[in-house]
Design a protein around this motif. Structure first.
Motif, PDB file in Angstrom:
ATOM      1  N   ALA A   1       0.895  -1.110   0.012  1.00 57.13           N
ATOM      2  CA  ALA A   1       0.099  -0.005  -0.015  1.00 57.13           C
ATOM      3  C   ALA A   1       0.904   1.461   0.001  1.00 57.13           C
ATOM      4  CB  ALA A   1      -1.049   0.007   1.060  1.00 57.13           C
ATOM      5  N   PHE A   2       2.153   1.210   0.210  1.00 59.88           N
ATOM      6  CA  PHE A   2       3.007   2.345   0.545  1.00 59.88           C
ATOM      7  C   PHE A   2       4.397   1.821  -0.029  1.00 59.88           C
ATOM      8  CE2 PHE A   2       3.560   0.573   4.565  1.00 59.88           C
ATOM      9  CZ  PHE A   2       4.728   0.910   4.675  1.00 59.88           C
ATOM     10  N   LEU A   3       5.286   2.957  -0.493  1.00 60.03           N
ATOM     11  CA  LEU A   3       6.644   2.570  -0.738  1.00 60.03           C
ATOM     12  C   LEU A   3       7.310   3.630   0.133  1.00 60.03           C
ATOM     13  CD1 LEU A   3       6.604   2.461  -4.648  1.00 60.03           C
ATOM     14  CD2 LEU A   3       6.654   0.405  -2.906  1.00 60.03           C
ATOM     15  N   TYR A   4       8.650   3.162   0.587  1.00 61.61           N
ATOM     16  CA  TYR A   4       9.696   4.194   0.904  1.00 61.61           C
ATOM     17  C   TYR A   4      10.465   4.748  -0.116  1.00 61.61           C
ATOM     18  CZ  TYR A   4       8.919   1.855   5.796  1.00 61.61           C
ATOM     19  OH  TYR A   4       8.279   1.459   6.637  1.00 61.61           O
ATOM     20  N   ASN A   5      10.275   5.951  -0.406  1.00 64.36           N
ATOM     21  CA  ASN A   5      10.883   6.585  -1.537  1.00 64.36           C
ATOM     22  C   ASN A   5       9.994   6.072  -2.659  1.00 64.36           C
ATOM     23  OD1 ASN A   5      12.782   7.950  -0.136  1.00 64.36           O
ATOM     24  ND2 ASN A   5      14.361   6.446  -0.711  1.00 64.36           N
ATOM     25  N   TRP A   6      10.129   6.870  -3.893  1.00 64.95           N
ATOM     26  CA  TRP A   6       8.983   6.667  -4.940  1.00 64.95           C
ATOM     27  C   TRP A   6       9.338   5.376  -5.762  1.00 64.95           C
ATOM     28  CZ3 TRP A   6      10.921   5.820  -9.874  1.00 64.95           C
ATOM     29  CH2 TRP A   6      12.308   6.104 -10.201  1.00 64.95           C
TER      30      TRP A   6
ATOM     31  N   ASP B   1      12.334   7.312   5.631  1.00 65.58           N
ATOM     32  CA  ASP B   1      12.184   8.058   4.319  1.00 65.58           C
ATOM     33  C   ASP B   1      11.058   8.466   3.952  1.00 65.58           C
ATOM     34  OD1 ASP B   1      15.127   7.747   3.891  1.00 65.58           O
ATOM     35  OD2 ASP B   1      14.733   5.593   3.168  1.00 65.58           O
ATOM     36  N   ASP B   2      10.919   9.224   2.764  1.00 61.26           N
ATOM     37  CA  ASP B   2       9.619   9.594   2.229  1.00 61.26           C
ATOM     38  C   ASP B   2       8.691   8.652   1.998  1.00 61.26           C
ATOM     39  OD1 ASP B   2      10.629  12.288   2.310  1.00 61.26           O
ATOM     40  OD2 ASP B   2      11.061  12.564   0.087  1.00 61.26           O
ATOM     41  N   LEU B   3       7.286   8.879   2.195  1.00 64.76           N
ATOM     42  CA  LEU B   3       6.558   7.657   1.938  1.00 64.76           C
ATOM     43  C   LEU B   3       5.541   8.235   0.641  1.00 64.76           C
ATOM     44  CD1 LEU B   3       4.719   7.393   5.456  1.00 64.76           C
ATOM     45  CD2 LEU B   3       6.587   5.809   4.146  1.00 64.76           C
ATOM     46  N   TYR B   4       5.385   7.187  -0.317  1.00 63.34           N
ATOM     47  CA  TYR B   4       4.605   7.353  -1.644  1.00 63.34           C
ATOM     48  C   TYR B   4       3.549   6.413  -1.542  1.00 63.34           C
ATOM     49  CZ  TYR B   4       8.114  10.221  -3.579  1.00 63.34           C
ATOM     50  OH  TYR B   4       8.736  11.480  -3.873  1.00 63.34           O
ATOM     51  N   PHE B   5       2.354   6.851  -1.661  1.00 64.71           N
ATOM     52  CA  PHE B   5       1.170   5.797  -1.763  1.00 64.71           C
ATOM     53  C   PHE B   5       0.141   6.337  -2.861  1.00 64.71           C
ATOM     54  CE2 PHE B   5      -0.168   9.418   1.247  1.00 64.71           C
ATOM     55  CZ  PHE B   5      -1.408   9.473   1.160  1.00 64.71           C
TER      56      PHE B   5
ATOM     57  N   ALA C   1       0.030   6.697  10.103  1.00 66.63           N
ATOM     58  CA  ALA C   1      -1.067   6.315   9.468  1.00 66.63           C
ATOM     59  C   ALA C   1      -0.833   5.830   8.043  1.00 66.63           C
ATOM     60  CB  ALA C   1      -2.042   7.352   9.522  1.00 66.63           C
ATOM     61  N   VAL C   2      -0.039   6.341   7.413  1.00 65.65           N
ATOM     62  CA  VAL C   2       0.257   5.797   5.914  1.00 65.65           C
ATOM     63  C   VAL C   2       0.843   4.508   6.074  1.00 65.65           C
ATOM     64  CG1 VAL C   2       1.558   6.153   3.959  1.00 65.65           C
ATOM     65  CG2 VAL C   2       0.339   8.140   4.961  1.00 65.65           C
ATOM     66  N   THR C   3       1.726   4.450   6.945  1.00 61.83           N
ATOM     67  CA  THR C   3       2.414   2.845   7.046  1.00 61.83           C
ATOM     68  C   THR C   3       1.543   1.915   7.654  1.00 61.83           C
ATOM     69  OG1 THR C   3       3.098   3.348   9.337  1.00 61.83           O
ATOM     70  CG2 THR C   3       4.612   3.775   7.411  1.00 61.83           C
ATOM     71  N   SER C   4       0.302   2.300   7.785  1.00 59.68           N
ATOM     72  CA  SER C   4      -0.727   1.457   8.460  1.00 59.68           C
ATOM     73  C   SER C   4      -1.789   1.097   7.457  1.00 59.68           C
ATOM     74  CB  SER C   4      -1.367   1.951   9.616  1.00 59.68           C
ATOM     75  OG  SER C   4      -0.456   1.783  10.729  1.00 59.68           O
ATOM     76  N   LEU C   5      -1.734   1.751   6.254  1.00 60.46           N
ATOM     77  CA  LEU C   5      -2.687   1.443   5.153  1.00 60.46           C
ATOM     78  C   LEU C   5      -2.818   0.258   4.738  1.00 60.46           C
ATOM     79  CD1 LEU C   5      -2.227   4.767   2.919  1.00 60.46           C
ATOM     80  CD2 LEU C   5      -3.897   4.403   4.620  1.00 60.46           C
ATOM     81  N   GLU C   6      -3.835  -0.239   4.260  1.00 68.13           N
ATOM     82  CA  GLU C   6      -4.200  -1.585   3.479  1.00 68.13           C
ATOM     83  C   GLU C   6      -4.898  -1.198   2.220  1.00 68.13           C
ATOM     84  OE1 GLU C   6      -6.254  -3.912   6.266  1.00 68.13           O
ATOM     85  OE2 GLU C   6      -4.733  -3.944   7.712  1.00 68.13           O
ATOM     86  N   ILE C   7      -4.407  -1.861   1.339  1.00 74.15           N
ATOM     87  CA  ILE C   7      -5.092  -1.905  -0.092  1.00 74.15           C
ATOM     88  C   ILE C   7      -6.654  -2.157  -0.168  1.00 74.15           C
ATOM     89  CG2 ILE C   7      -5.193  -2.734  -2.497  1.00 74.15           C
ATOM     90  CD1 ILE C   7      -2.239  -3.330  -1.958  1.00 74.15           C
ATOM     91  N   GLY C   8      -7.218  -1.267  -0.792  1.00 72.12           N
ATOM     92  CA  GLY C   8      -8.775  -1.520  -0.693  1.00 72.12           C
ATOM     93  C   GLY C   8      -9.595  -0.585   0.258  1.00 72.12           C
ATOM     94  N   GLN C   9      -8.942  -0.202   1.400  1.00 70.13           N
ATOM     95  CA  GLN C   9      -9.389   0.823   2.359  1.00 70.13           C
ATOM     96  C   GLN C   9      -9.935   2.189   1.966  1.00 70.13           C
ATOM     97  OE1 GLN C   9      -6.052   1.311   5.226  1.00 70.13           O
ATOM     98  NE2 GLN C   9      -7.257   0.501   6.751  1.00 70.13           N
TER      99      GLN C   9
END
Length: 226
Positions: free
Chosen positions: A165-170, A178-182, A209-217
């Motif tokens: 659901a997210f990446l560290y850096n692009w 590091d920066d988060l991309y989602f 909050a971003v590192t806790s995201l789940e796909i489909g939320q």
């Protein structure tokens, strides 16, 4: 009338005239306060003066502050404004300030003064969800905005090839801190959002909050439109 009295009268008149001229000169140097529309219409990099209200603070470093501000008509991102650390502490949300600087997308090399007249303003987030992907969005730059009903999509794959659901850096090359991309979607279109770690590091609620995201939320988001 003696010569001495005449000279004294002339001297007094000259001093009065000089004082009036000095006052007029000072008044002419007073900065014209622009409305938001006048500010937007000003020439790029020209000197501008606005009356605005602190909404949030980004940073303070070496007697320079970067601040998010807004009034009832629009918002002003004030970058590297001359500010002591003591004054930075006074810039609480709602505080009214008079700012002079240069720019249009952002106000740079600014100076300010706090206007302690009891007038305060806190902006409510403007829902710009329906403006995503449109030219209308830029009309609300620097404002506090919200995006509602967004669906979390895959941002990429991890080392095992699994969707995440997210990446560290692009490109996923980073690690915690590091920066988060989602990615989130709305009405069939997908948009990439970023959490810049120098603004919201891994100790903040936003980052967590971003590192806790789940796909489909389905998620709602708020932030300053940059």
């Amino acid at each position: 009338t003696t010569a001495a009295e005449t000279t004294a009268a002339e001297t007094t008149a000259e001093e009065t005239t000089t004082a009036e001229e000095t006052t007029e000169a000072a008044d002419s140097e007073a900065k014209e306060v622009l409305s938001y529309d006048e500010y937007v219409a000003a020439d790029l990099d020209s000197e501008v003066t606005v009356e605005t209200y602190v909404q949030a603070k980004q940073s303070w470093w070496e007697d320079k502050a970067t601040v998010y501000t807004q009034d009832q008509d629009g918002a002003y991102f004030v970058y590297n404004m001359a500010c002591s650390e003591a004054d930075y502490e006074l810039l609480t949300p709602g505080t009214k300030i008079l700012v002079t600087g240069y720019g249009e997308v952002e106000i740079i090399d600014a100076t300010f003064q706090i206007e302690d007249d009891g007038d305060t303003f806190i902006a409510e987030p403007l829902d710009v969800t329906e403006m995503l992907g449109s030219d209308e969005l830029i009309d609300h730059q620097n404002q506090l905005v919200s995006f509602k009903g967004m669906t979390v999509e895959a941002a990429g794959k991890d080392a095992d090839g699994k969707d995440v659901a997210f990446l560290y850096n692009w490109d996923g090359s980073g690690s915690d801190g590091d920066d988060l991309y989602f990615n989130v979607s709305y009405n069939g279109e997908t948009y990439t959002f970023t959490v810049e770690s120098y603004l919201c590091d891994n100790s903040t609620d936003v980052y967590k909050a971003v590192t806790s995201l789940e796909i489909g939320q389905t998620v709602d988001m708020e932030g300053f439109l940059y």
